[in-house]
Design a protein around this motif. Structure first.
Motif, PDB file in Angstrom:
ATOM      1  N   GLU A 150      -3.560 -11.642 -17.227  1.00  0.00           N
ATOM      2  CA  GLU A 150      -2.162 -11.223 -17.146  1.00  0.00           C
ATOM      3  C   GLU A 150      -1.311 -12.006 -18.153  1.00  0.00           C
ATOM      4  O   GLU A 150      -1.580 -13.143 -18.431  1.00  0.00           O
ATOM      5  CB  GLU A 150      -1.625 -11.471 -15.729  1.00  0.00           C
ATOM      6  CG  GLU A 150      -2.333 -10.641 -14.669  1.00  0.00           C
ATOM      7  CD  GLU A 150      -1.800 -10.897 -13.283  1.00  0.00           C
ATOM      8  OE1 GLU A 150      -0.922 -11.776 -13.139  1.00  0.00           O
ATOM      9  OE2 GLU A 150      -2.238 -10.230 -12.345  1.00  0.00           O
TER      10      GLU A 150
ATOM     11  N   THR B 180       4.033 -10.135  -1.043  1.00  0.00           N
ATOM     12  CA  THR B 180       3.375  -8.963  -1.636  1.00  0.00           C
ATOM     13  C   THR B 180       2.995  -9.176  -3.087  1.00  0.00           C
ATOM     14  O   THR B 180       2.201  -8.428  -3.637  1.00  0.00           O
ATOM     15  CB  THR B 180       4.290  -7.725  -1.533  1.00  0.00           C
ATOM     16  OG1 THR B 180       5.537  -8.017  -2.184  1.00  0.00           O
ATOM     17  CG2 THR B 180       4.564  -7.381  -0.080  1.00  0.00           C
ATOM     18  N   GLU B 181       3.568 -10.208  -3.702  1.00  0.00           N
ATOM     19  CA  GLU B 181       3.237 -10.515  -5.094  1.00  0.00           C
ATOM     20  C   GLU B 181       3.344 -12.013  -5.314  1.00  0.00           C
ATOM     21  O   GLU B 181       4.357 -12.627  -4.966  1.00  0.00           O
ATOM     22  CB  GLU B 181       4.181  -9.785  -6.060  1.00  0.00           C
ATOM     23  CG  GLU B 181       3.889 -10.083  -7.529  1.00  0.00           C
ATOM     24  CD  GLU B 181       4.919  -9.476  -8.465  1.00  0.00           C
ATOM     25  OE1 GLU B 181       4.748  -9.605  -9.693  1.00  0.00           O
ATOM     26  OE2 GLU B 181       5.898  -8.880  -7.966  1.00  0.00           O
TER      27      GLU B 181
ATOM     28  N   LYS C  15      -4.131 -16.115  -4.484  1.00  0.00           N
ATOM     29  CA  LYS C  15      -4.111 -15.258  -5.680  1.00  0.00           C
ATOM     30  C   LYS C  15      -5.509 -14.748  -5.999  1.00  0.00           C
ATOM     31  O   LYS C  15      -5.708 -13.561  -6.305  1.00  0.00           O
ATOM     32  CB  LYS C  15      -3.551 -16.053  -6.855  1.00  0.00           C
ATOM     33  CG  LYS C  15      -3.527 -15.308  -8.185  1.00  0.00           C
ATOM     34  CD  LYS C  15      -2.486 -14.209  -8.199  1.00  0.00           C
ATOM     35  CE  LYS C  15      -2.339 -13.613  -9.583  1.00  0.00           C
ATOM     36  NZ  LYS C  15      -1.340 -12.517  -9.626  1.00  0.00           N
TER      37      LYS C  15
ATOM     38  N   SER D 282      -6.548 -10.574  -5.267  1.00  0.00           N
ATOM     39  CA  SER D 282      -6.943  -9.782  -6.431  1.00  0.00           C
ATOM     40  C   SER D 282      -8.304  -9.131  -6.224  1.00  0.00           C
ATOM     41  O   SER D 282      -8.689  -8.225  -6.959  1.00  0.00           O
ATOM     42  CB  SER D 282      -6.963 -10.650  -7.690  1.00  0.00           C
ATOM     43  OG  SER D 282      -7.978 -11.630  -7.627  1.00  0.00           O
TER      44      SER D 282
ATOM     45  N   ASP E   8      -4.078  -6.790  -3.282  1.00  0.00           N
ATOM     46  CA  ASP E   8      -3.707  -5.885  -4.369  1.00  0.00           C
ATOM     47  C   ASP E   8      -4.200  -4.474  -4.069  1.00  0.00           C
ATOM     48  O   ASP E   8      -5.277  -4.288  -3.491  1.00  0.00           O
ATOM     49  CB  ASP E   8      -4.318  -6.356  -5.694  1.00  0.00           C
ATOM     50  CG  ASP E   8      -3.693  -7.655  -6.191  1.00  0.00           C
ATOM     51  OD1 ASP E   8      -2.706  -8.113  -5.576  1.00  0.00           O
ATOM     52  OD2 ASP E   8      -4.182  -8.200  -7.192  1.00  0.00           O
ATOM     53  N   GLU E   9      -3.406  -3.491  -4.465  1.00  0.00           N
ATOM     54  CA  GLU E   9      -3.776  -2.099  -4.222  1.00  0.00           C
ATOM     55  C   GLU E   9      -5.008  -1.689  -5.023  1.00  0.00           C
ATOM     56  O   GLU E   9      -5.788  -0.848  -4.583  1.00  0.00           O
ATOM     57  CB  GLU E   9      -2.599  -1.182  -4.556  1.00  0.00           C
ATOM     58  CG  GLU E   9      -1.411  -1.331  -3.617  1.00  0.00           C
ATOM     59  CD  GLU E   9      -0.295  -0.357  -3.943  1.00  0.00           C
ATOM     60  OE1 GLU E   9      -0.477   0.450  -4.881  1.00  0.00           O
ATOM     61  OE2 GLU E   9       0.752  -0.401  -3.270  1.00  0.00           O
ATOM     62  N   LYS E  10      -5.166  -2.271  -6.204  1.00  0.00           N
ATOM     63  CA  LYS E  10      -6.319  -1.968  -7.051  1.00  0.00           C
ATOM     64  C   LYS E  10      -7.099  -3.259  -7.295  1.00  0.00           C
ATOM     65  O   LYS E  10      -6.875  -3.944  -8.287  1.00  0.00           O
ATOM     66  CB  LYS E  10      -5.868  -1.344  -8.376  1.00  0.00           C
ATOM     67  CG  LYS E  10      -5.193   0.009  -8.216  1.00  0.00           C
ATOM     68  CD  LYS E  10      -4.806   0.588  -9.575  1.00  0.00           C
ATOM     69  CE  LYS E  10      -4.157   1.963  -9.418  1.00  0.00           C
ATOM     70  NZ  LYS E  10      -3.765   2.539 -10.740  1.00  0.00           N
ATOM     71  N   PRO E  11      -8.003  -3.600  -6.376  1.00  0.00           N
ATOM     72  CA  PRO E  11      -8.765  -4.850  -6.512  1.00  0.00           C
ATOM     73  C   PRO E  11      -9.641  -4.843  -7.766  1.00  0.00           C
ATOM     74  O   PRO E  11     -10.086  -3.797  -8.236  1.00  0.00           O
ATOM     75  CB  PRO E  11      -9.627  -4.877  -5.240  1.00  0.00           C
ATOM     76  CG  PRO E  11      -8.972  -3.931  -4.300  1.00  0.00           C
ATOM     77  CD  PRO E  11      -8.362  -2.867  -5.158  1.00  0.00           C
TER      78      PRO E  11
END
Length: 366
Positions: free
Chosen positions: A366, A190-191, A220, A224, A256-259
């Motif tokens: 990031e 999930t990450e 990754k 994203s 990702d929840e917020k692409p």
């Protein structure tokens, strides 16, 4: 079989599947992949195939050579690409189209948009795009380097919802499964963090250029952009049977929840920085770029030779990478402004000509 939720997928196939022993192309492992693609298309799912293998496919034309020169490898790619396309075409009863790309094509925004348009047009007219890096002509500075990362860039360009990366192992393991019998398969991630990267070793295939780390990098990039990503065993036909049943045969990386927005994703993961702007160590770009524009007062140094409109890396003097952005100034002009002892002149100049970077053209790292 089950109703699959996909609308558009990208399937990445590596050299070891195309030409396992460097003795020309083999359909041994490709047949199951071709059947999977054919079934998906029959269900109305659009498919883009990213296929490595031109060098491995052409190797046998050049005698017994262990370490060919760069020039010979380019010649191998030229010969092997034709063989590889012929092999794929034998396995499909629908038309295909070949796209050969370099990183130079992808990192140029206009050409990137052109590639998107071409892929969409091919899919709209029912053709299967088969895409590879143009190894026959690509210079090192224009190479992506591995088709795992290329597949992720193209999945973003194609607005795919799923990326399927074929490997020679079942997925991501806690350790290298070829060396450690106690290695455990990780079914879902999930990450993607430092711990996940630490689990990825080097290339386990003697034929391909990518390893598990490259596949994690590709995942990754994909997640994203909101693209779910599978790493599966491409040598095992049952992997594709499980996918068709809605099952996870390998490792699933959840999106990702917020692409990222498309242009920011392109700038972050595809565009290549042509130079650097070094700022003060106390500059916080996530805060300062919204409250006040980056000014020459914040700039410590300029590295590289870039033009207005090029992508640049903004980083601190201590090496911390802050953002990639489109520069509104050339390196020459920006150096001229920052070198001015008269700060009032520099400030007035920027007020007249605009900010160094604009908020809409910056991707914070990031």
């Amino acid at each position: 079989m089950t109703d699959l939720p996909w609308k558009r997928i990208v399937v990445k196939v590596g050299s070891a599947l195309i030409a396992p022993h460097k003795q020309g192309c083999s359909s041994h492992y490709l047949l199951g992949i071709a059947q999977f693609i054919t079934y998906c298309r029959a269900q109305g799912i659009q498919v883009v195939l990213v296929s490595s293998g031109s060098v491995a496919a052409g190797w046998h034309h050049f005698g017994e050579v262990d370490k060919p020169s760069v020039t010979v490898k380019k010649a191998m790619a030229a010969a092997g690409q034709a063989d590889m396309m012929a092999t794929w075409n034998k396995l499909f009863d629908f038309p295909t189209a070949q796209l050969l790309l370099t990183h130079g094509d992808l990192r140029n925004r206009d050409r990137y948009i052109s590639i998107k348009d071409t892929i969409f047009s091919l899919l709209e007219h029912g053709l299967l795009p088969i895409i590879n890096e143009n190894d026959a002509v690509t210079a090192d500075k224009l190479k992506v380097g591995d088709n795992d990362n290329l597949s992720a860039m193209l999945a973003a360009a194609a607005d795919a919802d799923t990326l399927i990366i074929c490997s020679d192992v079942n997925g991501l393991y806690t350790q290298n499964p070829h060396e450690n019998p106690d290695a455990q398969l990780i079914k879902q991630v999930t990450e993607i963090n430092a711990e996940i990267y630490a689990m990825a070793g080097g290339a386990s295939s003697a034929v391909g250029t990518g390893g598990m780390r490259a596949k994690i990098q590709a995942a990754k990039k994909a997640i994203s952009h909101g693209i779910e990503t599978f790493i599966i065993n491409g040598f095992d036909a049952d992997s594709f049977n499980q996918l068709l049943k809605g099952q996870n045969p390998g490792t699933l990386f959840t999106p990702d929840e917020k692409p990222m927005q498309d242009h920011l994703h392109w700038m972050t993961h595809t565009s290549q920085a042509q130079g650097e702007v070094i700022v003060e160590n106390d500059f916080n770009i996530s805060l300062d770029i919204h409250s006040e524009q980056l000014t020459s007062d914040d700039v410590v140094a300029i590295n590289g030779d870039f033009s207005a409109g090029d992508t640049i890396l903004v980083r601190k003097g201590d090496g911390t990478k802050l953002a990639k952005a489109k520069s509104n100034y050339s390196s020459c002009l920006l150096s001229f402004i920052t070198d001015q002892d008269d700060r009032e002149f520099a400030s007035e100049f920027q007020q007249k000509t605009g900010p160094i970077i604009s908020e809409k053209n910056i991707a914070i790292l990031e």
